[in-house]
Design an enzyme around this catalytic site. Structure first.
Site, short mmCIF file in Angstrom:
data_model
loop_
_atom_site.label_atom_id
_atom_site.label_comp_id
_atom_site.label_asym_id
_atom_site.label_seq_id
_atom_site.Cartn_x
_atom_site.Cartn_y
_atom_site.Cartn_z
N LEU A 172 0.72 -1.27 0.03
CA LEU A 172 -0.03 0.01 0.02
C LEU A 172 0.83 1.35 0.00
O LEU A 172 1.72 1.48 0.88
CB LEU A 172 -1.00 0.05 1.33
CG LEU A 172 -2.03 1.06 1.33
CD1 LEU A 172 -3.04 0.93 0.35
CD2 LEU A 172 -2.50 1.11 2.63
N ASP A 173 0.43 2.11 -0.97
CA ASP A 173 1.27 3.40 -1.12
C ASP A 173 2.93 3.35 -1.08
O ASP A 173 3.55 4.22 -0.71
CB ASP A 173 1.06 4.34 0.01
CG ASP A 173 -0.42 4.56 0.54
OD1 ASP A 173 -1.38 4.57 -0.77
OD2 ASP A 173 -1.12 4.95 1.36
#
Lengths: 294, 294, 294, 294
Positions: free
Chosen positions: C237-238
């Site tokens: 994530l990210d």
């Protein structure tokens, strides 16, 4: 006496080429083929075509070549042939051969100090050969860096004589002149000795506020952003090819003194950046504009 | 039909004051004492003294007052007395009373669309009462926002007649006029109806490149930064008080079309910001400059 | 229904190449010689060598070639041989063949609207083939642009099923997916269908404030600048390769709502810029970083 | 020996107040009334209410008062009463009484040189009382400014002893400590002597890249913007209240050395700005955040 640290960009066998010519197919191929056949390895290449049809072509190449020192003369001579085919204006220099600069200064020291600081930090890949000033104020600080300082006063009457003295010191001794808030106008005759090699910092966002007291002009007009402009000096005042500009927001609270203070920070950054690009052969002047490969 | 979301800044009992007067001791004390005695709570206060000795004093105050609606008339009447003592120019308005805007537009839609988008998102605390254009192009999009669109063609011969028609729609109906790339010059007579209440976006970093085709002028000069300027319209073209400016770096690669494309993004941001400040009573015009409390 | 204006960058006979391979002498020469011999004219060329000795070499070339349409297949087949010599990963595409995008959106409309606006203005050189949302809110506005809108709700239980429906619409129909503030996490299995072709906008200056509510995190930490980050989506994530970031100054006065408002402007600009670079073949992903030739 | 020029901000009869207290109606009125009755003229006033209902109120006032020197003690004593009513934390200082700074430095000189340069130019309204370093390198340059230089080496074993020596030099002699790239961690015990009065420059955009080698971390993550952060030092490393941050765009071409070079320019500007705000009493710390009235 302070010593500049060795600049990390100064790789012994690195060379730089700048090329400008009318655009036509095959230029990149010819140049890269030429370099490949001579054993060079291109490490950086930038190009710009002003207009795909019938415009100008500009190119900057950095390459590494074993034993560059002994081979550069032959390389240039070989390249001259290809260059003729494409009507190229071109230069080919060793990256390790630092350009020699003369810095001109009057009473404001911030632009000079920034150049000295960046030079000492190894960020400015050049030799500062001398500082010339129409005032004696900065002799101490300049000499503490081990750099010769020449105080050449200028008055309306002695201007011609002063420029003659300056040229005696400069011609053949420096590659470029940096006007670091030098508050005298350079004569056209003087400029002819260093065409495209005199860089000035103007303390406004050109073409706004040409001429004297740009911060006072900016205050009067009530602009919300002020700026500075580094440009090559030409005969027409503040009208030469722009190299770089930068700006900063201001508000109604900033009076002329405050604008000057803010402006000093912009000026020194912009001038130092422009000088870096010049000494790293990143700029091609075409008519009254610059192509900057940075 | 789209609905603007309620603007979060619209607090029912909030008021805003703008004050300008010659500076002297005791102004802040008098104003804040006045508000305190009337039961108001100051939530934001900004001031600027042009020059501590003998200059001008400017102030912006936001305050909350219970039952503002019923009490604002009395408050104004009471304040008028204090105001006289200090020779104040002043205004006192309810924050919840949205200003009514007319947007003028020609063929370029980006500034208009930005205003519509920010209005719809609740970021622009105003009513867009109408859009007036010398072209029919944007009728569909404007009406899809539920906003009336008036197509009033303008030629050299019909200009006076066109302005007459515009004024019929505008006078008494709108508080300010936004020229969102409206490519017609507004007559001095028209300006008199909305003094200090017409905002224009000029597509250059003023005072550079006044007048027509600023991006072409910028390209020709070879600037390294382009900008846009929002200003109040006065009789002299592009010379009114500057509200806001912004800029973006460009390079030799950017031709005039590219400068226009980059410029569109600057223009819409700068204009929307200036309009926001105007409708939130953040701007005081003094002579040809603005004090912006933002 | 609105029509996008023809994009000025779409020159019929223009092609773009992206190349990455281990660095060695002769690459530029070989490529430019190849193009020259095939009659192509290089109009733009950028390269980057990660480390002159033993590093990676990256290159982007734009060239014009007469009758590109009929010759591109042969050109690719011919180039494959040279490419093998240098162990190149490469692509060669027609500039006029617009990439087809799917835009994913939830309830925040600003990033989607910016893409639609830039697409309509001719600034985004792509086709927006469809918009997919887990909410019905934006159906009207999207369809008013003549773009199909698919409402596919997502809950914890239906996530797998929802992704299956999305893939049915997407596979073979679009070249890249833009997550324009789509507030659902994409599964690794989904990502495998579009490796390096899903772009997300994260509303913080990564790697600061990963995960949920970055503006609330920023407010809590008291940062003086907020930002947004466009990146390719990977399993973590990210944490995927960053394409572009931008920032804006904030002050103690800006509460979380105000940070969100300011952030919306940064997000839409950054996402639109990243998408532009992607569809113009300006980005090469190498490990977890991007080379962006812009 | 160089002399700092007199700072233009040092107006003899000017005073500065900083106030923080729970918000309630009447604070501005009480303070401005108090000053008016004592004959003071407010020349600048800024305030911030964290949340109109039940939040904190912060205020900064600059005022001029005839014969400030002889009257400031009485003024403070009188104000203490009003202050109690509103539960104020407050300070009241003469603007002409320069704060005394100690600058801590290790081997990197750029932040120190910027402070010295701004001090000498009259832009930094403070006295630099001493420079303390764990290395001898900068003794020459510092002493050339007429400033005492103390070389206090620090090793893991001598750290406690070193801090004891530092405190002997500092306590009662300086008002604030500036860590200008001082590469040692300050102990909690040391911090207790100067709470909210030690400013550090961290060479990243916090909270990204806490701890060691932030430029190497930034390079590894592939960020497109790097930054620097000035903050007050607290027990938790790099987690104290942020005073200022700034950033600059970078590209894939910038390796770690280049990031460091670019970063140096950001660091020195950000630190100098934070120090200026501190010595001009523009900062109020509240919990782990700053209110900056600039």
């Amino acid at each position: 006496m302070k010593q500049a640290v060795p600049n990390k960009k100064s790789i012994p066998n690195r060379a730089r080429m700048l090329i400008s010519c009318p655009d036509q197919p095959g230029i990149v191929a010819a140049v890269s083929q030429f370099l490949f056949e001579h054993g060079a390895n291109i490490v950086q290449s930038d190009q710009y075509t002003m207009d795909p049809e019938g415009g100008m072509f500009f190119m900057r190449i950095e390459f590494d070549l074993e034993r560059l020192d002994e081979r550069i003369a032959q390389l240039k001579s070989d390249f001259a042939e290809s260059a003729n085919v494409f009507q190229m204006k071109w230069s080919l220099v060793k990256a390790s051969r630092k350009k020699r600069l003369a810095v001109f200064v009057s009473k404001e020291d911030h632009c000079l100090l920034e150049l000295l600081w960046q030079w000492q930090a190894g960020d400015l890949d050049a030799d500062i050969s001398m500082v010339i000033s129409n005032h004696p104020d900065m002799q101490g600080i300049v000499e503490s860096f081990g750099i010769p300082y020449y105080h050449i006063p200028v008055t309306a009457n002695t201007k011609e004589e002063a420029e003659r003295k300056q040229l005696e010191l400069l011609v053949g001794q420096v590659d470029a002149i940096i006007l670091a808030r030098y508050m005298q106008i350079i004569s056209p005759k003087f400029i002819e000795y260093f065409p495209g090699r005199i860089i000035n910092i103007h303390h406004s966002f050109l073409p706004a506020f040409v001429g004297a007291s740009p911060y006072a002009q900016a205050f009067k007009r009530g602009v919300k952003i002020i700026g500075a402009t580094a440009h090559y000096v030409t005969e027409e005042l503040d009208a030469g090819p722009i190299i770089d500009q930068d700006v900063q927001r201001v508000t109604h609270r900033d009076n002329v003194d405050e604008l000057k203070r803010i402006g000093r920070h912009i000026e020194r950054i912009v001038l130092a950046r422009a000088v870096s690009w010049h000494v790293e052969d990143r700029i091609i002047v075409h008519h009254n504009k610059t192509v900057v490969f940075n």
